[in-house]
Design an enzyme around this catalytic site. Structure first.
Site, mmCIF file in Angstrom:
data_model
loop_
_atom_site.group_PDB
_atom_site.id
_atom_site.type_symbol
_atom_site.label_atom_id
_atom_site.label_comp_id
_atom_site.label_asym_id
_atom_site.label_seq_id
_atom_site.Cartn_x
_atom_site.Cartn_y
_atom_site.Cartn_z
ATOM 1 N N PRO A 199 0.833 -1.211 0.000
ATOM 2 C CA PRO A 199 0.000 0.000 0.000
ATOM 3 C C PRO A 199 0.864 1.256 0.000
ATOM 4 C CG PRO A 199 -0.359 -1.330 2.004
ATOM 5 C CD PRO A 199 0.698 -2.004 1.214
ATOM 6 N N GLU A 200 0.659 2.089 -0.980
ATOM 7 C CA GLU A 200 1.390 3.344 -1.083
ATOM 8 C C GLU A 200 0.473 4.479 -0.622
ATOM 9 O OE1 GLU A 200 4.436 3.774 -1.699
ATOM 10 O OE2 GLU A 200 5.107 1.917 -2.632
#
Ligand SMILES: [Zn+2]
Length: 271
Positions: A2-3
């Site tokens: 997850p960015e």
């Protein structure tokens, strides 16, 4: 992983279900995350309500009346909202159950995420203090990057991926922003002109905004029983395209290790 866009989309997706809600219970099935989930967090959270849900970098901050829960999704974490009682699966480590009956479930197969508690200003927490500006804030602009980079000999790609420079520029976004700005990922940060940094700052914002726009369409995925919240990708111009023709000039995209990470670039368009 997850960015920043996924974390922000998570924040927007879960906010309507948790804001103002009172915590009825916290079930810690397995607290062995990057750092152990503090045992007293159950006592601290139960009976109090969520006043605000904010984000700093990739940290989600649940502001409660009595303190703040700092949550990071790590490499593989996700938060989902469950409307009723659904049996936990293997990697569903922590449940936050609200008085409304809603459950916010933290899943993290690789356990690099974290859940921490603080009763002082969360922005002064060891993990958060010293972080660079938010990429979509006005604080991040060409002038900031230019000033910050003077005398730096590290590669520009490494420089913009450092959270002390700016938060939330992960590997995909760094590659894409450098391509869009026409800057070679290995160029020394301290040797890049103000004008090129201006272009780079604009492109960092653009790639992140595009990913956020994609995220908007996956919001419904945060509320379901079985599926994973979808991670989303923008149309990639260089990332993972080694050997393929550049979309601007048809030169083959190259890949190189820079600072332990893969840099994809067009040797003709990026100088
Ligand atoms: Zn090219």
């Amino acid at each position: 992983m997850p960015e920043l866009p996924e974390v922000e989309t998570t924040r927007i997706g879960i906010a309507p279900y948790v804001l103002g809600e009172t915590v009825k219970d916290v079930v810690i099935r397995d607290g062995r995350l990057r750092w152990p989930v503090p045992k007293h967090i159950r006592k601290k959270l139960t009976g109090t309500s969520v006043c605000k849900l904010s984000r700093r970098g990739k940290y989600l901050l649940f502001h409660m009346k009595t303190g703040c829960m700092i949550l990071h999704l790590g490499m593989s974490g996700s938060l989902r909202i469950l409307a009723g009682e659904i049996p936990p699966e293997k990697h569903d480590h922590v449940d936050f159950i609200f008085a409304s009956g809603t459950c916010m479930r933290f899943r993290d197969p690789r356990r690099f995420g974290c859940i921490l508690w603080t009763e002082t200003d969360p922005l002064e927490h060891d993990l958060l203090t010293g972080l660079g500006p938010e990429p979509l804030s006005d604080e991040l602009d060409g002038e900031y990057l230019f000033q910050k980079s003077r005398k730096r000999t590290q590669a520009i790609k490494t420089f913009i991926m450092n959270s002390h420079t700016v938060v939330g520029v992960g590997n995909i976004y760094a590659n894409e922003a450098l391509f869009a700005a026409g800057i070679h990922p290995q160029r020394k940060a301290g040797k890049i002109t103000r004008e090129r940094y201006r272009k780079l700052a604009i492109n960092i914002k653009n790639v992140l905004k595009k990913a956020l726009a994609k995220g908007g369409t996956t919001l419904r995925d945060f509320v379901n029983g079985t599926g994973e919240p979808g991670y989303f990708s923008i149309n990639l111009q260089v990332y993972n395209r080694a050997g393929k023709p550049c979309c601007k000039c048809k030169t083959q995209i190259k890949v190189k290790r820079i600072g332990q990470r893969s840099a994809f670039f067009c040797p003709a368009c990026q100088t």
